[in-house]
Design a protein around this motif. Sequence first.
Motif, mmCIF file in Angstrom:
data_model
loop_
_atom_site.group_PDB
_atom_site.id
_atom_site.type_symbol
_atom_site.label_atom_id
_atom_site.label_comp_id
_atom_site.label_asym_id
_atom_site.label_seq_id
_atom_site.Cartn_x
_atom_site.Cartn_y
_atom_site.Cartn_z
ATOM 1 N N GLY A 185 -5.345 -1.525 5.068
ATOM 2 C CA GLY A 185 -5.386 -2.395 3.906
ATOM 3 C C GLY A 185 -4.084 -2.346 3.123
ATOM 4 O O GLY A 185 -3.298 -1.408 3.261
ATOM 5 N N GLU B 185 -2.705 -2.927 -0.916
ATOM 6 C CA GLU B 185 -3.198 -3.061 -2.286
ATOM 7 C C GLU B 185 -2.019 -3.277 -3.216
ATOM 8 O O GLU B 185 -1.032 -2.540 -3.159
ATOM 9 N N THR B 186 -2.127 -4.265 -4.105
ATOM 10 C CA THR B 186 -1.041 -4.518 -5.048
ATOM 11 C C THR B 186 -1.062 -3.458 -6.152
ATOM 12 O O THR B 186 -2.017 -2.706 -6.281
ATOM 13 N N GLN B 187 -0.011 -3.449 -6.971
ATOM 14 C CA GLN B 187 0.049 -2.522 -8.109
ATOM 15 C C GLN B 187 -1.075 -2.784 -9.099
ATOM 16 O O GLN B 187 -1.424 -1.929 -9.892
ATOM 17 N N SER C 299 -6.308 8.739 2.169
ATOM 18 C CA SER C 299 -5.494 8.480 0.975
ATOM 19 C C SER C 299 -4.447 9.552 0.697
ATOM 20 O O SER C 299 -3.979 9.719 -0.429
ATOM 21 N N GLY D 222 -4.055 -3.323 -8.170
ATOM 22 C CA GLY D 222 -5.291 -2.895 -7.532
ATOM 23 C C GLY D 222 -6.014 -3.992 -6.766
ATOM 24 O O GLY D 222 -7.189 -3.879 -6.465
ATOM 25 N N ILE D 223 -5.287 -5.081 -6.487
ATOM 26 C CA ILE D 223 -5.928 -6.186 -5.758
ATOM 27 C C ILE D 223 -5.660 -6.023 -4.262
ATOM 28 O O ILE D 223 -4.527 -5.778 -3.846
ATOM 29 N N ASP D 224 -6.719 -6.155 -3.457
ATOM 30 C CA ASP D 224 -6.551 -6.049 -2.007
ATOM 31 C C ASP D 224 -5.943 -7.317 -1.437
ATOM 32 O O ASP D 224 -6.382 -8.415 -1.764
ATOM 33 N N LYS E 278 -2.235 1.148 3.254
ATOM 34 C CA LYS E 278 -3.101 2.237 3.717
ATOM 35 C C LYS E 278 -3.292 2.122 5.225
ATOM 36 O O LYS E 278 -3.625 1.056 5.744
ATOM 37 N N ASN F 188 3.707 -3.049 -3.095
ATOM 38 C CA ASN F 188 2.322 -2.803 -2.692
ATOM 39 C C ASN F 188 2.186 -1.492 -1.937
ATOM 40 O O ASN F 188 3.129 -1.032 -1.308
ATOM 41 N N ASN F 189 0.969 -0.926 -2.004
ATOM 42 C CA ASN F 189 0.681 0.264 -1.207
ATOM 43 C C ASN F 189 0.025 -0.147 0.109
ATOM 44 O O ASN F 189 -0.815 -1.038 0.128
#
Length: 461
Positions: free
Chosen positions: A347, A349-351, A62, A353-355, A130, A127-128
Amino acid sequence: MKSTAKRACALYILVGLFFVGAVTLFIMLCVNSSKWAMQRTNEHIYTNGTLVTAGAVLDRNSKVLVETKNGERIYNQSSAIRKATLHILGDTSGFISTGVQNVYSDELVGYSFLNGVYLLEKYQGGNNVKLTIDADVCATALNVLGSNKGAVCAYNYKTGEIICMVSAPTYDPQSVPKDIMTNTEKYEGVYLNRVFSGVFTPGSTFKIVTAISAIENISNINQQKFNCNGKTTIGDGTVICNGTHGELSFKDALAHSCNCAFSEIAVQLGNEKLQTTANQLGFNKALKMNKTVVAKSTFNVSSASTLDLGWAGIGQYTTLVNPYHMMTILGAIANGGTYVKPYLVDGIETQLGIDIPTIKTKDGDNYMSENTANTIKDMLRYNVTSYYGDSKFPNLQMCGKTGTAELDNEKSHAWFVGFSENENCPYAIVVCVQNGGSGYDVAIPVANKVMQSIYKSVSKE
Ligand SMILES: [Zn+2]
């Protein structure tokens, strides 16, 4: 009556055309909407053609590698990490086409067909993404490459996670060097990720392919004895060896990387059988890693003379190998003949927090039988225990092969390809130091330092 029919007919045609137009528009919207929204002229996302507003990219721990802050793309604070992860992330102008910021731009911007870039405007972030890489391991790899050009990649051959991927030359994306366009020697191919897009003469690492072909096609290969007095006559020419090895078994021939034995084995196999094995191992085929198309390794002995076939068997003909592809061969050997497909995105992840589900590992191609894989694995382990020495790779129970790929009028490429049999560190690695010199002297220490760094990283998890 006649004119009414004519008018009705014209109306039908008009209605028909309307539907055709509507359907065409809909199809074009489905196919191209992402491309239209993501055009570099869209100022919601790009400023002067440079990506500004998008989610963050993080490593496996992270650690933020790049993110948007106050309308600017900001990379990690360590310049060593910025340089080491440049080719994985890609630049914001899209020059490094295989970079995550380019390949995953839809996901980073948070574009979706139904919402467009609405969410991006609402949350100012997208989105983030990872990744599976460890940025510190990448920094170690770049550091041990020093000022050399080349490629290093390592992945977990059981799960497919890529933990390290480095390409050099590189640069600091936070302060792009002013001479990047003019200093063509220093920055040769700087926008290429050599792991995905480079191809190199393999030298003796190709003896793994010749050995696999011999295991599968020459039933008494383990009973054969080879005699090396420093050179051997093949066809109408001579192949020179790197030493004078005397009488050798098949496995000792691989451990000593004897050119005499391996050029003779290639001739015993013949053009067709060696070609078949190479094709079966993924040569002459473009691999794909998720959305990224990898450069093809090429091997073609269809019109090679006997002498050329001898040279091909020791990796010194027209053969070119892509590092990522080579890593999948080692992964297949470690994994019973079929490699697990490497992947880079762990992965999204949306803003909120949804994968968002991502395609992860799937079985790659079957390169060889389990029997063959185990036989060549024992030989690669024997290379280390009997010749390189386990002390070169403390704690790793390493299997592998070096290569010193000779080139016309250039210093050799130094290679090491291999994997650890230590259950706590199931990683395969490929190291190619361009014009680095000897595989044994140059590539082995690079591979060991990167593998030790991986071992340390995964022991903490
Ligand atoms: Zn020899």
